[in-house]
Write an enzyme that holds these catalytic residues in place. Structure first.
Site, PDB file in Angstrom:
ATOM      1  N   VAL A  23     -20.108 -41.281 -79.678  1.00 48.31           N
ATOM      2  CA  VAL A  23     -21.082 -41.181 -77.826  1.00 48.31           C
ATOM      3  C   VAL A  23     -22.132 -41.566 -77.858  1.00 48.31           C
ATOM      4  O   VAL A  23     -22.226 -42.483 -76.504  1.00 48.31           O
ATOM      5  CB  VAL A  23     -20.224 -40.286 -77.778  1.00 48.31           C
ATOM      6  CG1 VAL A  23     -20.512 -39.067 -78.316  1.00 48.31           C
ATOM      7  CG2 VAL A  23     -20.145 -40.297 -75.782  1.00 48.31           C
ATOM      8  N   GLY A  24     -22.575 -41.897 -78.715  1.00 49.55           N
ATOM      9  CA  GLY A  24     -24.612 -41.305 -78.525  1.00 49.55           C
ATOM     10  C   GLY A  24     -24.746 -42.911 -79.299  1.00 49.55           C
ATOM     11  O   GLY A  24     -23.910 -43.593 -79.235  1.00 49.55           O
ATOM     12  N   GLY A  65     -22.931 -32.155 -70.667  1.00 41.82           N
ATOM     13  CA  GLY A  65     -22.119 -33.411 -69.560  1.00 41.82           C
ATOM     14  C   GLY A  65     -21.000 -32.655 -70.642  1.00 41.82           C
ATOM     15  O   GLY A  65     -20.770 -31.661 -70.743  1.00 41.82           O
ATOM     16  N   ARG A  66     -19.803 -33.317 -71.121  1.00 44.23           N
ATOM     17  CA  ARG A  66     -18.830 -33.368 -71.521  1.00 44.23           C
ATOM     18  C   ARG A  66     -18.823 -31.853 -72.331  1.00 44.23           C
ATOM     19  O   ARG A  66     -17.954 -31.059 -73.164  1.00 44.23           O
ATOM     20  CB  ARG A  66     -18.039 -34.366 -71.867  1.00 44.23           C
ATOM     21  CG  ARG A  66     -17.744 -35.672 -71.411  1.00 44.23           C
ATOM     22  CD  ARG A  66     -17.169 -36.929 -71.867  1.00 44.23           C
ATOM     23  NE  ARG A  66     -17.195 -37.925 -70.781  1.00 44.23           N
ATOM     24  CZ  ARG A  66     -18.152 -38.808 -70.863  1.00 44.23           C
ATOM     25  NH1 ARG A  66     -19.499 -38.692 -71.861  1.00 44.23           N
ATOM     26  NH2 ARG A  66     -18.443 -39.800 -70.257  1.00 44.23           N
ATOM     27  N   ARG A 124     -23.641 -28.734 -62.284  1.00 42.76           N
ATOM     28  CA  ARG A 124     -22.474 -29.582 -62.421  1.00 42.76           C
ATOM     29  C   ARG A 124     -21.286 -28.579 -62.190  1.00 42.76           C
ATOM     30  O   ARG A 124     -21.070 -27.643 -62.521  1.00 42.76           O
ATOM     31  CB  ARG A 124     -22.749 -29.474 -64.286  1.00 42.76           C
ATOM     32  CG  ARG A 124     -23.343 -30.523 -64.600  1.00 42.76           C
ATOM     33  CD  ARG A 124     -23.158 -31.825 -64.513  1.00 42.76           C
ATOM     34  NE  ARG A 124     -21.956 -32.837 -64.672  1.00 42.76           N
ATOM     35  CZ  ARG A 124     -22.017 -33.627 -65.464  1.00 42.76           C
ATOM     36  NH1 ARG A 124     -22.855 -33.881 -66.279  1.00 42.76           N
ATOM     37  NH2 ARG A 124     -20.739 -34.172 -65.537  1.00 42.76           N
ATOM     38  N   ARG A 156     -29.088 -35.171 -80.994  1.00 42.25           N
ATOM     39  CA  ARG A 156     -29.478 -35.504 -81.731  1.00 42.25           C
ATOM     40  C   ARG A 156     -30.445 -35.123 -83.088  1.00 42.25           C
ATOM     41  O   ARG A 156     -31.604 -34.366 -81.597  1.00 42.25           O
ATOM     42  CB  ARG A 156     -30.178 -37.227 -81.412  1.00 42.25           C
ATOM     43  CG  ARG A 156     -29.251 -37.958 -80.685  1.00 42.25           C
ATOM     44  CD  ARG A 156     -28.302 -39.013 -82.242  1.00 42.25           C
ATOM     45  NE  ARG A 156     -27.419 -39.600 -82.008  1.00 42.25           N
ATOM     46  CZ  ARG A 156     -26.062 -39.613 -81.760  1.00 42.25           C
ATOM     47  NH1 ARG A 156     -25.380 -38.109 -81.882  1.00 42.25           N
ATOM     48  NH2 ARG A 156     -24.821 -40.316 -81.571  1.00 42.25           N
ATOM     49  N   GLU A 198     -31.878 -39.532 -91.289  1.00 39.71           N
ATOM     50  CA  GLU A 198     -30.523 -38.310 -91.528  1.00 39.71           C
ATOM     51  C   GLU A 198     -30.516 -39.441 -92.347  1.00 39.71           C
ATOM     52  O   GLU A 198     -30.282 -40.800 -91.842  1.00 39.71           O
ATOM     53  CB  GLU A 198     -29.578 -38.618 -90.644  1.00 39.71           C
ATOM     54  CG  GLU A 198     -29.899 -37.457 -89.060  1.00 39.71           C
ATOM     55  CD  GLU A 198     -28.656 -37.299 -88.377  1.00 39.71           C
ATOM     56  OE1 GLU A 198     -27.770 -38.688 -88.062  1.00 39.71           O
ATOM     57  OE2 GLU A 198     -28.825 -36.906 -87.586  1.00 39.71           O
ATOM     58  N   HIS A 258     -24.843 -33.919 -90.583  1.00 41.14           N
ATOM     59  CA  HIS A 258     -23.861 -35.042 -88.787  1.00 41.14           C
ATOM     60  C   HIS A 258     -22.764 -34.739 -88.986  1.00 41.14           C
ATOM     61  O   HIS A 258     -22.214 -36.475 -89.486  1.00 41.14           O
ATOM     62  CB  HIS A 258     -24.821 -36.393 -89.151  1.00 41.14           C
ATOM     63  CG  HIS A 258     -24.410 -37.324 -87.372  1.00 41.14           C
ATOM     64  ND1 HIS A 258     -25.483 -37.598 -86.848  1.00 41.14           N
ATOM     65  CD2 HIS A 258     -24.116 -36.341 -86.133  1.00 41.14           C
ATOM     66  CE1 HIS A 258     -25.780 -38.268 -85.653  1.00 41.14           C
ATOM     67  NE2 HIS A 258     -23.715 -37.317 -85.325  1.00 41.14           N
ATOM     68  N   ILE A 259     -21.778 -33.907 -89.031  1.00 40.84           N
ATOM     69  CA  ILE A 259     -20.216 -34.145 -88.753  1.00 40.84           C
ATOM     70  C   ILE A 259     -19.194 -33.507 -87.485  1.00 40.84           C
ATOM     71  O   ILE A 259     -18.261 -33.061 -87.716  1.00 40.84           O
ATOM     72  CB  ILE A 259     -20.092 -32.902 -90.261  1.00 40.84           C
ATOM     73  CG1 ILE A 259     -20.139 -32.000 -90.183  1.00 40.84           C
ATOM     74  CG2 ILE A 259     -19.756 -33.965 -91.643  1.00 40.84           C
ATOM     75  CD1 ILE A 259     -19.650 -30.650 -91.079  1.00 40.84           C
ATOM     76  N   GLY A 260     -20.472 -33.676 -86.245  1.00 40.20           N
ATOM     77  CA  GLY A 260     -20.269 -33.272 -85.287  1.00 40.20           C
ATOM     78  C   GLY A 260     -18.940 -33.682 -84.807  1.00 40.20           C
ATOM     79  O   GLY A 260     -17.571 -33.064 -84.285  1.00 40.20           O
TER      80      GLY A 260
HETATM   81  C1  DGY Z   1     -21.720 -39.672 -81.755  1.00 39.67           C
HETATM   82  O1  DGY Z   1     -20.687 -39.590 -81.444  1.00 39.67           O
HETATM   83  O2  DGY Z   1     -22.562 -40.209 -80.811  1.00 39.67           O
HETATM   84  C2  DGY Z   1     -21.579 -38.472 -82.852  1.00 39.67           C
HETATM   85  O3  DGY Z   1     -22.869 -37.858 -83.210  1.00 39.67           O
HETATM   86  C3  DGY Z   1     -21.375 -38.798 -83.922  1.00 39.67           C
HETATM   87  O4  DGY Z   1     -20.696 -37.653 -84.367  1.00 39.67           O
END
Ligand code: DGY
Length: 346
Positions: free
Chosen positions: A103-104, A182-183, A208, A264, A293, A312-314
């Protein structure tokens, strides 16, 4: 004058010529930047495209990447690939679509893509739940000191149950501040509410309406910093959010504050954070994202007992990554065919 107007529509002409050619050959050329992309998306593309997949199950060396994209019409990339002018030039004028499995999009030179008429597909929504879940996991791991506690259990530090040992602040009754609503910020707020928090604050460019559901209140950045027990960064990295968490920001936080970042690394002045953790300006930090990273092994953040670092495992829920891969492929196909992308970065 005539030359100028032809030059300005040239990328469009080249792309249309590409589409006409497609009618005869029927297959588009797509390059995938790493070999460990979830298979679902690659299979979708292979049905209609000539797909070349990098042989690297990791980040491709830059010089190899530049050579490999030459003449491709679409690139299936990830946040580890810098899609800048150099890469777009290397791909050449036939490039129509960049599809990122994220998404980033701070790794993509968006204005340059726009200038060249290149469409960008990304993966919003489908990773919101996974990233919000990980944010909560990191929040609790940091506040209740899970990595430290597990280390003690494994290394003999656990001598007996002890009333003040391995304690940390609870979420119930606390004030949680979310930066970026945001989301993902909203999904975090809904989950945090279930922990019986006292107040949820948020800081966002615009008000929002979704905040009502979680009972979140919009405040200024400084108010959020000074009032929150837990501060969670969910803001996209854009020029306005670059290093907003700096020395001054950490000094405005409570001494007992816990800072969490799942957006980020670039939103944080990392040296200032290291100092704040060393000097107990704040209590602790939980980071899923850093600069750079991966974080070099000698980085102080990795040795501070009051810092939890994840790689970075979100969005790393199995189903989520599969869906992200499929959505990236659908974006690329739609972009190549000139039909509406399911998730185009506008
Ligand atoms: C994104 O999609 O930007 C996330 O950081 C990936 O985990």
């Amino acid at each position: 004058m005539i030359y100028k107007s032809v030059a300005s529509i040239a990328p469009f002409l080249v792309r249309n010529i590409g589409s006409v050619r497609k009618m005869s050959s029927g297959r588009f050329k797509v390059f995938v930047t790493r070999s460990d992309m979830p298979k679902g998306g690659i299979d979708i593309l292979k049905k209609e495209c000539d797909v070349t997949v990098s042989s690297h199950p990791s980040v491709m060396p830059r010089d190899e990447l530049l050579k490999s994209v030459a003449g491709t019409e679409a690139i299936f990339c990830s946040l580890t690939d810098k899609i800048d002018q150099e890469l777009l030039n290397a791909a050449g004028p036939g490039l129509k679509v960049v599809g990122t499995i994220s998404v980033g999009h701070d790794h993509i030179d968006v204005p340059e893509c726009r200038k060249r008429g290149i469409k960008i597909g990304y993966t919003p929504d489908v990773l919101t739940d996974a990233t919000a879940e990980l944010t909560l996991a990191l929040l609790l791991s940091t506040s209740r000191r899970l990595p430290e506690a597990q280390h003690e259990a494994r290394t003999g530090g656990w001598k007996s149950w002890a009333p003040t040992w391995m304690t940390g602040p609870g979420l119930a009754g606390s004030t949680v501040g979310i930066v970026g609503f945001g989301r993902i910020g909203q999904a975090v707020a809904r989950r945090v509410k279930a922990f019986n928090t006292n107040k949820i604050l948020y800081f966002n460019r615009s008000e929002r309406p979704e905040a009502q559901e979680a009972g979140a209140i919009k405040v200024s950045f400084d108010e959020l910093l000074s009032q929150s027990d837990f501060i969670i960064c969910c803001a996209a990295l854009v020029p306005e959010t670059k290093e907003i968490f700096n020395k001054a920001a950490f000094e405005k936080m409570k001494k007992t504050a816990i800072f969490i970042n799942t957006s980020r690394g670039g939103t944080v002045d990392q040296d200032a954070l290291i100092e704040a953790l060393k000097n107990n300006t704040i209590r602790a930090a939980g980071l899923d994202v850093t600069t750079p990273e991966p974080l070099p092994l000698d980085n102080p953040l990795l040795n501070l007992p009051n810092c939890v670092v994840l790689p970075h495992i979100g969005s790393a829920a199995i189903e989520t990554r599969d869906t992200m891969s499929e959505l990236t492929a659908e974006n690329i196909l739609a972009g190549l065919k000139g039909s509406g992308m399911p998730a185009e970065l506008k």
